[in-house]
Design an enzyme around this catalytic site. Sequence first.
Site, short mmCIF file in Angstrom:
data_model
loop_
_atom_site.label_atom_id
_atom_site.label_comp_id
_atom_site.label_asym_id
_atom_site.label_seq_id
_atom_site.Cartn_x
_atom_site.Cartn_y
_atom_site.Cartn_z
N THR A 135 0.85 -1.19 0.00
CA THR A 135 0.00 0.00 0.00
C THR A 135 0.89 1.23 0.00
O THR A 135 1.79 1.36 0.82
CB THR A 135 -0.89 0.01 1.25
OG1 THR A 135 -1.60 -1.21 1.27
CG2 THR A 135 -1.86 1.16 1.21
N ALA A 226 -10.51 2.32 0.61
CA ALA A 226 -11.22 1.14 1.10
C ALA A 226 -10.93 0.94 2.59
O ALA A 226 -11.84 0.75 3.40
CB ALA A 226 -10.81 -0.09 0.30
N ALA A 228 -9.85 3.15 4.73
CA ALA A 228 -10.38 4.27 5.52
C ALA A 228 -11.89 4.09 5.74
O ALA A 228 -12.39 4.31 6.84
CB ALA A 228 -10.10 5.59 4.79
N PHE A 229 -12.61 3.66 4.71
CA PHE A 229 -14.06 3.46 4.86
C PHE A 229 -14.36 2.33 5.84
O PHE A 229 -15.27 2.43 6.66
CB PHE A 229 -14.70 3.15 3.50
CG PHE A 229 -15.26 4.36 2.82
CD1 PHE A 229 -14.42 5.40 2.41
CD2 PHE A 229 -16.63 4.50 2.58
CE1 PHE A 229 -14.91 6.54 1.78
CE2 PHE A 229 -17.13 5.64 1.97
CZ PHE A 229 -16.28 6.66 1.56
N CYS A 279 -2.81 -2.42 8.91
CA CYS A 279 -3.18 -1.52 7.81
C CYS A 279 -4.01 -0.30 8.17
O CYS A 279 -3.72 0.80 7.71
CB CYS A 279 -3.92 -2.31 6.73
SG CYS A 279 -2.81 -3.36 5.80
C1 UDX Z 1 3.17 -5.33 3.34
C2 UDX Z 1 3.03 -3.81 3.52
O1 UDX Z 1 3.36 -3.50 4.85
C3 UDX Z 1 1.67 -3.30 3.24
O2 UDX Z 1 1.70 -1.91 3.13
C4 UDX Z 1 1.14 -3.81 1.98
O3 UDX Z 1 -0.22 -3.51 1.89
C5 UDX Z 1 1.41 -5.26 1.79
O4 UDX Z 1 2.74 -5.64 2.09
P1 UDX Z 1 2.80 -7.32 5.01
O5 UDX Z 1 2.96 -8.39 3.99
O6 UDX Z 1 1.80 -7.52 6.10
O7 UDX Z 1 2.37 -5.95 4.33
O8 UDX Z 1 4.21 -6.89 5.60
P2 UDX Z 1 5.32 -7.80 6.24
O9 UDX Z 1 4.72 -9.05 6.78
O10 UDX Z 1 6.13 -6.91 7.10
O11 UDX Z 1 6.19 -8.26 4.96
C6 UDX Z 1 7.08 -7.48 4.27
C7 UDX Z 1 8.32 -8.33 3.93
O12 UDX Z 1 9.18 -7.58 3.07
C8 UDX Z 1 9.16 -8.72 5.16
O13 UDX Z 1 9.26 -10.11 5.25
C9 UDX Z 1 10.52 -8.06 4.90
O14 UDX Z 1 11.62 -8.81 5.35
C10 UDX Z 1 10.50 -7.92 3.38
N1 UDX Z 1 11.43 -6.90 2.87
C11 UDX Z 1 11.42 -5.65 3.38
C12 UDX Z 1 12.32 -7.22 1.84
O15 UDX Z 1 12.35 -8.35 1.37
N2 UDX Z 1 13.16 -6.25 1.36
C13 UDX Z 1 13.19 -5.00 1.89
O16 UDX Z 1 13.96 -4.16 1.45
C14 UDX Z 1 12.27 -4.69 2.93
C1 UDX Z 2 -7.95 -4.98 6.44
C2 UDX Z 2 -8.92 -4.91 5.25
O1 UDX Z 2 -10.15 -5.54 5.60
C3 UDX Z 2 -8.30 -5.60 4.04
O2 UDX Z 2 -9.15 -5.48 2.91
C4 UDX Z 2 -6.97 -4.94 3.75
O3 UDX Z 2 -6.33 -5.57 2.66
C5 UDX Z 2 -6.06 -4.98 4.96
O4 UDX Z 2 -6.72 -4.39 6.09
P1 UDX Z 2 -7.29 -6.83 8.23
O5 UDX Z 2 -6.61 -5.71 8.94
O6 UDX Z 2 -6.55 -8.09 7.99
O7 UDX Z 2 -7.78 -6.33 6.79
O8 UDX Z 2 -8.60 -7.22 9.06
P2 UDX Z 2 -10.10 -6.67 9.17
O9 UDX Z 2 -10.99 -7.84 9.09
O10 UDX Z 2 -10.37 -5.58 8.24
O11 UDX Z 2 -10.16 -6.13 10.67
C6 UDX Z 2 -9.45 -4.99 11.10
C7 UDX Z 2 -9.78 -4.69 12.53
O12 UDX Z 2 -11.11 -4.18 12.67
C8 UDX Z 2 -9.69 -5.89 13.47
O13 UDX Z 2 -9.08 -5.51 14.68
C9 UDX Z 2 -11.14 -6.25 13.69
O14 UDX Z 2 -11.34 -6.92 14.90
C10 UDX Z 2 -11.79 -4.88 13.68
N1 UDX Z 2 -13.22 -4.93 13.34
C11 UDX Z 2 -13.62 -5.35 12.12
C12 UDX Z 2 -14.16 -4.52 14.28
O15 UDX Z 2 -13.81 -4.12 15.39
N2 UDX Z 2 -15.49 -4.55 13.93
C13 UDX Z 2 -15.93 -4.96 12.72
O16 UDX Z 2 -17.15 -4.95 12.47
C14 UDX Z 2 -14.97 -5.39 11.78
#
Ligand code: UDX
Ligand code: UDX
Length: 462
Positions: A135, A226, A228-229, A279
Amino acid sequence: MRSKMTFKKNILCIGAGYVGGPTMAMIAAKCPQYKVTVVDINEKRISEWNSGRLPIYEPGLDELVTAARGRNLFFSTEIEKGIRDADIIFVSVNTPTKTFGQGAGMAADLQYWEKTARQILANSDRDKIIVEKSTLPVRTAKAMERILNSNGGTINFEVLSNPEFLAEGSAVKDLENPDRVLIGSRETKEGLKARKELVDVYANWVAHERIIESNVWSAELSKLTANAFLAQRVSSINSLSALCEVTEADINEVAYAIGTDSRIGNKFLKASVGFGGSCFKKDILNLVYICKSYGLNEVADYWDSVVRLNEWQEKRFVLNMLSNMFNTVAGKKIAVLGFAFKANTGDTRESPAIYITRGLVEERAQVNVSDPKALVNAREDLKDMREGIEFIEDPYKASEGAHAIAVLTEWDIYRKLDYKRIFDSMVKPAFIFDGRNILNHRELFDIGFNVFAIGKAPLKHF
Ligand code: UDX
Ligand code: UDX
């Protein structure tokens, strides 16, 4: 094993995290004609992806990875080789909130992402499609293109935005049957050609009407919008949960009543102790920062309030525990049931449980933290707190001798516990604070608990 030559395309993903790992596993499973390689700088993570114990817990992921690994799915630390061989490169490195300098605490930290762009440039000798999965702030693709095209223009890199909408805990399901896949590109001849190539990847299992095409800026901004909403709906319902608690309205009944209006819809209306996850907060703060940088201060303030309300909801939970337990929890044992930011994941990033546990320990409570999947991460999150915390997986043991229970994650197992047995093992008066509204409050009250739920009048014996 199939030889390299038999694959139609080489797909690479840089970043083997919560997003990159599952997304590539699904592409590999659905497209046996492609070779899919996931690389990461983190050696430990890669060796875990190659082992019997994957680095992340996600229902259905083990089966998916096991079926494709070694066939057309590979995990490796050879980033440069991966780049050289690839036709399509997904970039899924982390883009956390900046902790320093201009925009600290708000803007996205793009250092890993820029480093990756330079690495791609340095190791490419032919045209490639680069796909932003991380993102990113709107208009980042422009900066990526500038870096990639700083080679004098002999190689063409087309940068596409293909944001990921999977939610943790249901990632495999979301990837297999997505509401939509969004692909943004430049609207030039080359841009549209690259867009089509990526559409063709997803079309292996996603119906065409679910693949949305747009310009690259719309795709980038849609991801932030998405999230934010979604977060805004949680903050909206949580704000009203506070009003319900003092007016004897019931937030579940209100949510049901408004959710049946098809214009509002019934999803994402569960009042809770607060939203967590890697996120929501990060993306909203990023949006706020972008708005401010364009001088749109009212828009920035509007979205910022979603994050502030969430922080208030977490704080309110701790204060509520404190005031109902006679204004002191010092020396009292409290069982925290659930530390993950939501059920069915071991992820604890931005989990409300972190703030709440810290708040209770600061009040000198003795906190027993319990969770079926998140205790490794919980230990890491709380490692600076040397006293006042124990980690106990068994919820019965964690509750023994406790004055109160706080349910902070909606794990199914917590719905099914023998609460009579738990009540009998606790100090009286026994309190239960249901931060997820998953328990049968009337039944708990009849057992003898003083019950405090989110958005409902409390049930007290005194
Ligand atoms: C990541 C981003 O944080 C998020 O903004 C995006 O929406 C999806 O990708 P996530 O997969 O949850 O989310 O992050 P994380 O589990 O921290 O994985 C990122 C990976 O990238 C780590 O394993 C890290 O070691 C790797 N990385 C980071 C590289 O391989 N090279 C780099 O230079 C930096
Ligand atoms: C979110 C988005 O849903 C996903 O589309 C995006 O790619 C990454 O961020 P995630 O953070 O994995 O996914 O989980 P999500 O199910 O969205 O829940 C986020 C948080 O909101 C959780 O802590 C959940 O418990 C909370 N939540 C969700 C509530 O408190 N009430 C609800 O009705 C729904």
